[in-house]
Scaffold this motif. Structure first.
Motif, PDB file in Angstrom:
ATOM      1  N   ARG A 199      51.452   2.847  -6.678  1.00 43.86           N
ATOM      2  CA  ARG A 199      52.832   2.675  -7.129  1.00 43.86           C
ATOM      3  C   ARG A 199      53.044   3.301  -8.516  1.00 43.86           C
ATOM      4  O   ARG A 199      54.066   3.956  -8.751  1.00 43.86           O
ATOM      5  CB  ARG A 199      53.159   1.176  -7.174  1.00 43.86           C
ATOM      6  N   LEU A 200      52.083   3.107  -9.413  1.00 42.31           N
ATOM      7  CA  LEU A 200      52.263   3.561 -10.789  1.00 42.31           C
ATOM      8  C   LEU A 200      51.905   5.029 -10.990  1.00 42.31           C
ATOM      9  O   LEU A 200      52.440   5.683 -11.895  1.00 42.31           O
ATOM     10  CB  LEU A 200      51.411   2.700 -11.739  1.00 42.31           C
ATOM     11  N   TYR A 201      51.013   5.557 -10.142  1.00 37.67           N
ATOM     12  CA  TYR A 201      50.564   6.941 -10.295  1.00 37.67           C
ATOM     13  C   TYR A 201      50.718   7.682  -8.958  1.00 37.67           C
ATOM     14  O   TYR A 201      49.719   8.094  -8.343  1.00 37.67           O
ATOM     15  CB  TYR A 201      49.109   6.983 -10.770  1.00 37.67           C
ATOM     16  N   PRO A 202      51.938   7.857  -8.483  1.00 37.72           N
ATOM     17  CA  PRO A 202      52.156   8.454  -7.154  1.00 37.72           C
ATOM     18  C   PRO A 202      51.725   9.914  -7.053  1.00 37.72           C
ATOM     19  O   PRO A 202      51.561  10.425  -5.942  1.00 37.72           O
ATOM     20  CB  PRO A 202      53.670   8.318  -6.963  1.00 37.72           C
ATOM     21  N   ALA A 203      51.533  10.590  -8.182  1.00 36.86           N
ATOM     22  CA  ALA A 203      51.150  12.001  -8.143  1.00 36.86           C
ATOM     23  C   ALA A 203      49.702  12.179  -7.677  1.00 36.86           C
ATOM     24  O   ALA A 203      49.323  13.257  -7.213  1.00 36.86           O
ATOM     25  CB  ALA A 203      51.333  12.647  -9.513  1.00 36.86           C
ATOM     26  N   TYR A 204      48.914  11.124  -7.785  1.00 32.61           N
ATOM     27  CA  TYR A 204      47.500  11.210  -7.394  1.00 32.61           C
ATOM     28  C   TYR A 204      47.326  10.804  -5.939  1.00 32.61           C
ATOM     29  O   TYR A 204      47.959   9.854  -5.457  1.00 32.61           O
ATOM     30  CB  TYR A 204      46.634  10.319  -8.291  1.00 32.61           C
ATOM     31  N   GLU A 205      46.443  11.518  -5.249  1.00 32.46           N
ATOM     32  CA  GLU A 205      46.222  11.255  -3.823  1.00 32.46           C
ATOM     33  C   GLU A 205      45.228  10.126  -3.602  1.00 32.46           C
ATOM     34  O   GLU A 205      45.386   9.324  -2.690  1.00 32.46           O
ATOM     35  CB  GLU A 205      45.716  12.526  -3.135  1.00 32.46           C
ATOM     36  N   ARG A 206      44.198  10.028  -4.442  1.00 37.41           N
ATOM     37  CA  ARG A 206      43.120   9.061  -4.228  1.00 37.41           C
ATOM     38  C   ARG A 206      43.148   7.962  -5.286  1.00 37.41           C
ATOM     39  O   ARG A 206      43.379   8.239  -6.468  1.00 37.41           O
ATOM     40  CB  ARG A 206      41.766   9.770  -4.220  1.00 37.41           C
ATOM     41  N   HIS A 207      42.877   6.730  -4.826  1.00 38.95           N
ATOM     42  CA  HIS A 207      42.981   5.584  -5.722  1.00 38.95           C
ATOM     43  C   HIS A 207      41.800   4.625  -5.564  1.00 38.95           C
ATOM     44  O   HIS A 207      41.916   3.434  -5.869  1.00 38.95           O
ATOM     45  CB  HIS A 207      44.300   4.854  -5.478  1.00 38.95           C
ATOM     46  N   GLY A 208      40.665   5.149  -5.079  1.00 43.99           N
ATOM     47  CA  GLY A 208      39.451   4.348  -5.021  1.00 43.99           C
ATOM     48  C   GLY A 208      38.972   4.021  -6.421  1.00 43.99           C
ATOM     49  O   GLY A 208      39.368   4.640  -7.409  1.00 43.99           O
ATOM     50  N   LEU A 209      38.071   3.045  -6.506  1.00 48.41           N
ATOM     51  CA  LEU A 209      37.609   2.582  -7.817  1.00 48.41           C
ATOM     52  C   LEU A 209      36.934   3.695  -8.610  1.00 48.41           C
ATOM     53  O   LEU A 209      37.142   3.818  -9.829  1.00 48.41           O
ATOM     54  CB  LEU A 209      36.655   1.397  -7.635  1.00 48.41           C
ATOM     55  N   ASP A 210      36.149   4.517  -7.945  1.00 48.78           N
ATOM     56  CA  ASP A 210      35.483   5.625  -8.647  1.00 48.78           C
ATOM     57  C   ASP A 210      36.503   6.590  -9.238  1.00 48.78           C
ATOM     58  O   ASP A 210      36.303   7.111 -10.341  1.00 48.78           O
ATOM     59  CB  ASP A 210      34.547   6.377  -7.690  1.00 48.78           C
ATOM     60  N   TYR A 211      37.597   6.828  -8.504  1.00 45.27           N
ATOM     61  CA  TYR A 211      38.637   7.732  -9.004  1.00 45.27           C
ATOM     62  C   TYR A 211      39.354   7.123 -10.208  1.00 45.27           C
ATOM     63  O   TYR A 211      39.711   7.835 -11.151  1.00 45.27           O
ATOM     64  CB  TYR A 211      39.629   8.059  -7.891  1.00 45.27           C
ATOM     65  N   LEU A 212      39.579   5.810 -10.180  1.00 41.08           N
ATOM     66  CA  LEU A 212      40.203   5.158 -11.329  1.00 41.08           C
ATOM     67  C   LEU A 212      39.325   5.274 -12.567  1.00 41.08           C
ATOM     68  O   LEU A 212      39.816   5.542 -13.673  1.00 41.08           O
ATOM     69  CB  LEU A 212      40.470   3.680 -11.021  1.00 41.08           C
ATOM     70  N   VAL A 213      38.022   5.076 -12.380  1.00 39.51           N
ATOM     71  CA  VAL A 213      37.087   5.179 -13.506  1.00 39.51           C
ATOM     72  C   VAL A 213      37.125   6.573 -14.116  1.00 39.51           C
ATOM     73  O   VAL A 213      37.241   6.742 -15.336  1.00 39.51           O
ATOM     74  CB  VAL A 213      35.657   4.817 -13.052  1.00 39.51           C
ATOM     75  N   GLN A 214      37.063   7.603 -13.261  1.00 39.40           N
ATOM     76  CA  GLN A 214      37.050   8.983 -13.747  1.00 39.40           C
ATOM     77  C   GLN A 214      38.392   9.380 -14.355  1.00 39.40           C
ATOM     78  O   GLN A 214      38.451   9.966 -15.437  1.00 39.40           O
ATOM     79  CB  GLN A 214      36.708   9.932 -12.597  1.00 39.40           C
ATOM     80  N   ARG A 228      28.015  -0.025 -10.995  1.00 35.53           N
ATOM     81  CA  ARG A 228      28.899   0.167  -9.846  1.00 35.53           C
ATOM     82  C   ARG A 228      28.317  -0.563  -8.643  1.00 35.53           C
ATOM     83  O   ARG A 228      27.096  -0.591  -8.448  1.00 35.53           O
ATOM     84  CB  ARG A 228      29.036   1.678  -9.562  1.00 35.53           C
ATOM     85  N   HIS A 229      29.170  -1.142  -7.824  1.00 42.60           N
ATOM     86  CA  HIS A 229      28.796  -1.929  -6.657  1.00 42.60           C
ATOM     87  C   HIS A 229      28.040  -3.200  -7.031  1.00 42.60           C
ATOM     88  O   HIS A 229      27.276  -3.737  -6.225  1.00 42.60           O
ATOM     89  CB  HIS A 229      27.982  -1.114  -5.653  1.00 42.60           C
ATOM     90  N   ARG A 230      28.263  -3.674  -8.257  1.00 41.81           N
ATOM     91  CA  ARG A 230      27.884  -5.034  -8.624  1.00 41.81           C
ATOM     92  C   ARG A 230      29.169  -5.748  -9.005  1.00 41.81           C
ATOM     93  O   ARG A 230      30.091  -5.156  -9.571  1.00 41.81           O
ATOM     94  CB  ARG A 230      26.883  -5.049  -9.774  1.00 41.81           C
ATOM     95  N   ALA A 231      29.243  -7.016  -8.677  1.00 42.18           N
ATOM     96  CA  ALA A 231      30.515  -7.728  -8.745  1.00 42.18           C
ATOM     97  C   ALA A 231      31.131  -7.715 -10.150  1.00 42.18           C
ATOM     98  O   ALA A 231      32.318  -7.404 -10.302  1.00 42.18           O
ATOM     99  CB  ALA A 231      30.319  -9.167  -8.264  1.00 42.18           C
ATOM    100  N   TYR A 232      30.351  -8.009 -11.189  1.00 38.38           N
ATOM    101  CA  TYR A 232      30.942  -8.071 -12.525  1.00 38.38           C
ATOM    102  C   TYR A 232      31.377  -6.687 -12.994  1.00 38.38           C
ATOM    103  O   TYR A 232      32.467  -6.534 -13.560  1.00 38.38           O
ATOM    104  CB  TYR A 232      29.960  -8.674 -13.542  1.00 38.38           C
ATOM    105  N   GLY A 233      30.550  -5.666 -12.759  1.00 42.74           N
ATOM    106  CA  GLY A 233      30.897  -4.317 -13.198  1.00 42.74           C
ATOM    107  C   GLY A 233      32.200  -3.840 -12.584  1.00 42.74           C
ATOM    108  O   GLY A 233      33.069  -3.292 -13.274  1.00 42.74           O
ATOM    109  N   ASP A 234      32.376  -4.074 -11.288  1.00 40.43           N
ATOM    110  CA  ASP A 234      33.590  -3.631 -10.603  1.00 40.43           C
ATOM    111  C   ASP A 234      34.807  -4.454 -11.032  1.00 40.43           C
ATOM    112  O   ASP A 234      35.908  -3.923 -11.208  1.00 40.43           O
ATOM    113  CB  ASP A 234      33.408  -3.718  -9.087  1.00 40.43           C
ATOM    114  N   ALA A 235      34.629  -5.772 -11.206  1.00 40.44           N
ATOM    115  CA  ALA A 235      35.740  -6.622 -11.642  1.00 40.44           C
ATOM    116  C   ALA A 235      36.187  -6.251 -13.049  1.00 40.44           C
ATOM    117  O   ALA A 235      37.385  -6.262 -13.356  1.00 40.44           O
ATOM    118  CB  ALA A 235      35.338  -8.097 -11.572  1.00 40.44           C
ATOM    119  N   HIS A 236      35.240  -5.904 -13.912  1.00 43.92           N
ATOM    120  CA  HIS A 236      35.583  -5.550 -15.292  1.00 43.92           C
ATOM    121  C   HIS A 236      36.377  -4.246 -15.343  1.00 43.92           C
ATOM    122  O   HIS A 236      37.231  -4.063 -16.226  1.00 43.92           O
ATOM    123  CB  HIS A 236      34.312  -5.438 -16.148  1.00 43.92           C
ATOM    124  N   VAL A 237      36.134  -3.333 -14.416  1.00 41.47           N
ATOM    125  CA  VAL A 237      36.936  -2.113 -14.331  1.00 41.47           C
ATOM    126  C   VAL A 237      38.401  -2.471 -14.071  1.00 41.47           C
ATOM    127  O   VAL A 237      39.315  -1.867 -14.643  1.00 41.47           O
ATOM    128  CB  VAL A 237      36.401  -1.184 -13.216  1.00 41.47           C
TER     129      VAL A 237
END
Length: 354
Positions: free
Chosen positions: A125-140, A149-158
């Motif tokens: 909704r906030l970044y419609p210009a981007y095609e991908r919105h997976g967690l790795d893409y948000l981080v980058q 990555r793929h540990r509960a606290y690390g992903d939740a903190h992102v």
């Protein structure tokens, strides 16, 4: 204007033994609570009481040895419930994390329910210009920091970082509206539980709408069932009062199907059997107008691991194996259905004599 918290947020991530809700189990959970100022954290490994595959161990870094002495979910269920109570449940692809936790609560006799927000949808909704919105893409894309990555606290903190970022980049009123819209399932009748709709899988199948006294009102099909049901209610709400019947729907059910033909045949079988008042009455065709049945007796229409069985244009049923096939062949013959006839005519090249 800053974002106003009607309820504080709880950023949640879970790790599991696999992706099948109700079958696979939790191995880790992290909860980061945030009210706009104060941050509090909780994390724990969970003993899933089942084996963690080598693939999942390699993905998450959580081994069978690590969870062997971890608490069972039942040991920490009360604490987790208390931490989440009164909060908006926020997760990336929230249906996954929420459904797993709800399933674990159900195992220990707790009916868990709380409002939820999906950060995948928020990012779209906030970044419609981007095609991908997976967690790795948000981080980058946003240069967020992640420890594991793929540990509960690390992903939740992102997710907490992402939320803090969007609060800096967007006006609070605009963000408030976006969040409110994403947390609301529009067009649903008041007496339909949104979680009932959320639990419908987005797969091929047939949906059934029931009214008072559990009377079947309508049968429909869709390639993405949950999306199709939501679309139905949205379109029905837009109809004139005399034609709309959403407010009469008391319950929604569904049947997953193995293929397009299975969905078509299941839909027609239910319409023929129950004659729902909101489905169009099947058209009747004179016997003399029919094409000649090209087989001596029975024929099957294969689809994946199924066999749809017919006798002189009549649909007898669907069989998965030889035992079911024998039972299907012994069934009583039904009245002719014009809709089934049309389906068969379109698929004549696939029919096989039995």
């Amino acid at each position: 204007m800053t974002f106003t918290y009607e309820k504080p947020f709880a950023f949640v991530d879970v790790e599991t033994t696999g992706g099948v809700i109700g079958q696979d189990r939790l191995t880790e959970i992290a909860i980061i609570r945030f009210d706009g100022n104060k941050v509090s954290t909780y994390q724990t490994l969970i003993n899933p009481t089942c084996h963690i595959s080598s693939f999942i161990q390699n993905l998450t870094g959580i081994s069978n040895g690590m969870v062997a002495k971890a608490p069972l979910f039942s040991d920490v269920a009360g604490q987790i419930c208390e931490l989440l109570e009164g909060h908006v449940f926020v997760a990336h692809n929230v249906r996954f994390d929420y459904s797993f936790i709800k399933s674990e609560f159900k195992r220990v006799g707790i009916d868990f329910k709380t409002p939820k927000l999906c950060t995948v949808k928020l990012s779209r909704r906030l970044y419609p210009a981007y095609e991908r919105h997976g967690l790795d893409y948000l981080v980058q894309r946003h240069q967020l920091q992640i420890t594991q990555r793929h540990r509960a606290y690390g992903d939740a903190h992102v997710l907490l970082q992402f939320w803090q970022l969007v609060n800096q980049q967007f006006d609070g009123a605009y963000l408030q509206q976006a969040v409110q819209e994403l947390m609301t399932i529009p067009h649903l009748p008041e007496h339909i539980d949104p979680e009932e709709i959320e639990s419908i899988p987005n797969r091929l199948g047939v949906y059934l709408l029931y009214g008072d006294n559990d009377r079947l009102l309508f049968v429909g099909k869709g390639n993405k069932l949950r999306q199709r049901v939501l679309s139905f209610f949205a379109k029905d709400r837009a109809l004139p009062a005399g034609k709309s019947f959403s407010d009469r729907v008391m319950r929604v059910d569904y049947i997953e199907c193995a293929g397009e033909l299975d969905a078509l045949l299941t839909e027609e079988r239910l319409i023929e059997q129950y004659k729902p008042e909101k489905n169009k009455s099947p058209r009747r065709r004179r016997t003399g107008e029919l094409e000649q049945w090209p087989f001596r007796d029975y024929a099957v229409l294969p689809e994946n691991n199924l066999k749809h069985v017919f006798w002189h244009w009549q649909y007898l049923g669907t069989a998965h194996d030889t035992e079911e096939l024998a039972q299907t062949l012994s069934r009583e013959k039904h009245d002719f259905s014009h809709e089934i006839y049309k389906i068969l005519v379109r698929n004549m090249s696939r029919l096989v004599a039995l």
